[in-house]
Design a protein around this motif. Sequence first.
Motif, short mmCIF file in Angstrom:
data_model
loop_
_atom_site.label_atom_id
_atom_site.label_comp_id
_atom_site.label_asym_id
_atom_site.label_seq_id
_atom_site.Cartn_x
_atom_site.Cartn_y
_atom_site.Cartn_z
N VAL A 212 0.84 -1.20 0.00
CA VAL A 212 0.00 0.00 0.00
C VAL A 212 0.87 1.24 0.00
O VAL A 212 0.61 2.21 -0.73
N LEU A 213 1.93 1.23 0.81
CA LEU A 213 2.86 2.35 0.86
C LEU A 213 3.53 2.56 -0.49
O LEU A 213 3.74 3.70 -0.93
N SER A 214 3.83 1.47 -1.18
CA SER A 214 4.43 1.56 -2.51
C SER A 214 3.48 2.23 -3.49
O SER A 214 3.90 3.04 -4.33
N THR A 215 2.18 1.92 -3.39
CA THR A 215 1.19 2.56 -4.26
C THR A 215 1.12 4.06 -3.96
O THR A 215 1.06 4.88 -4.89
N THR A 216 1.14 4.41 -2.67
CA THR A 216 1.16 5.83 -2.29
C THR A 216 2.39 6.52 -2.85
O THR A 216 2.33 7.66 -3.31
N TYR A 217 3.51 5.80 -2.80
CA TYR A 217 4.76 6.35 -3.34
C TYR A 217 4.61 6.71 -4.81
O TYR A 217 5.06 7.78 -5.24
N PHE A 218 3.97 5.83 -5.59
CA PHE A 218 3.83 6.11 -7.02
C PHE A 218 2.87 7.27 -7.29
O PHE A 218 3.01 7.96 -8.30
N VAL A 219 1.93 7.49 -6.38
CA VAL A 219 1.09 8.69 -6.49
C VAL A 219 1.94 9.93 -6.29
O VAL A 219 1.86 10.90 -7.05
N VAL A 220 2.78 9.90 -5.25
CA VAL A 220 3.68 11.02 -4.96
C VAL A 220 4.66 11.23 -6.11
O VAL A 220 4.91 12.36 -6.54
N LEU B 159 0.82 17.70 -3.00
CA LEU B 159 1.33 16.34 -2.83
C LEU B 159 0.37 15.46 -2.03
O LEU B 159 0.18 14.28 -2.35
N ARG B 160 -0.27 16.02 -0.99
CA ARG B 160 -1.13 15.21 -0.11
C ARG B 160 -2.61 15.35 -0.44
O ARG B 160 -3.45 14.90 0.33
N ARG B 161 -2.94 15.95 -1.57
CA ARG B 161 -4.34 16.15 -1.94
C ARG B 161 -5.04 14.80 -2.16
O ARG B 161 -4.66 14.01 -3.00
N ARG B 162 -6.09 14.55 -1.36
CA ARG B 162 -6.88 13.32 -1.47
C ARG B 162 -5.99 12.09 -1.58
O ARG B 162 -6.25 11.18 -2.38
N LEU B 163 -4.96 12.05 -0.76
CA LEU B 163 -3.94 11.00 -0.92
C LEU B 163 -4.50 9.61 -0.65
O LEU B 163 -4.16 8.65 -1.36
N GLY B 164 -5.35 9.48 0.37
CA GLY B 164 -5.92 8.18 0.68
C GLY B 164 -6.81 7.66 -0.44
O GLY B 164 -6.69 6.51 -0.88
N ARG B 165 -7.71 8.52 -0.90
CA ARG B 165 -8.63 8.15 -1.99
C ARG B 165 -7.85 7.80 -3.25
O ARG B 165 -8.13 6.80 -3.92
N THR B 166 -6.86 8.61 -3.58
CA THR B 166 -6.07 8.39 -4.78
C THR B 166 -5.27 7.09 -4.70
O THR B 166 -5.14 6.37 -5.69
N THR B 167 -4.78 6.78 -3.51
CA THR B 167 -4.03 5.53 -3.32
C THR B 167 -4.92 4.32 -3.57
O THR B 167 -4.50 3.36 -4.22
N VAL B 168 -6.15 4.37 -3.06
CA VAL B 168 -7.10 3.26 -3.27
C VAL B 168 -7.40 3.10 -4.76
O VAL B 168 -7.38 1.98 -5.30
N PHE B 169 -7.66 4.21 -5.44
CA PHE B 169 -7.94 4.16 -6.89
C PHE B 169 -6.75 3.60 -7.65
O PHE B 169 -6.90 2.78 -8.57
#
Length: 257
Positions: free
Chosen positions: A79-87, A106-116
């Motif tokens: 999950v952290l890796s997915t967040t990393y690729f969003v960043v 950088l942190r805009r809707r980070l949780g929602r974007t990570t799930v998507f």
Amino acid sequence: MALQLSHAVSDGIRRTVSRTGGILLLGFLAIQFGLQTSANSAVLGLIPPEAAEQFSQNAGITLPIPGSVSVALFVVLMVLSTTYFVVLSRTFARPQSEMSRFPATLRRRLGRTTVFALVGGLIVTVSIMLGTVLLILPGVFLAASFLFFIFGVAVEDRGIISSLKRSWGLARGSRIKLGILVVVTALFGGIIGAITPLLTLAGLPVVADVVTVVLTTMFFVPYYAIIASAYLQLRNEEDALNQSTQNPVDSSQTPKL
């Protein structure tokens, strides 16, 4: 739309050697070491004791933790890796002049974007795998068509289906050049797949893990910077085309020479 691949490659490398690119490189290195270690530890902790003793000789980097904890750690790191690729996407998909710092969004809707990104990434991966099983070319075609999915989700705040359509549209007319990037990735995977077993057979499993992680990091961070540059190139070209279509030149207002 026509992609200038050579420009995307040179621009992507420049983005990687920036200050933020260096930080992203170190971040990806840490995540990859964590994933490799937790995966090794999970296998070692979950297999029967009689097999674990034999496997431990070739296990590579491990942690002295139970298998269930290793599995949980692996999932968290995925999950952290997915967040990393969003960043990474939000950082690299900006003008070159802004690469000295991270974006304010950088942190805009980070949780929602990570799930998507996680769910959409699974859809893309399964699609490419099915295409590759049927024939190699459909797999390459789908991989090239969905290269920009992460930018639709992370940069443009689109949903999963909308991001898939967005990537498909941006790739139209440039799939052969984007396919080259996909093939390069496959070749890199083949090289890693050849080096790691050789080092393990030589009795150097820890070295094999270190080499795999370092080479993977040094390849994929510039690789995604190149994709980000290609995305910007095609997006800007599409925006310019749409603007010229919406605001056509009125020949009656043009002075005669």
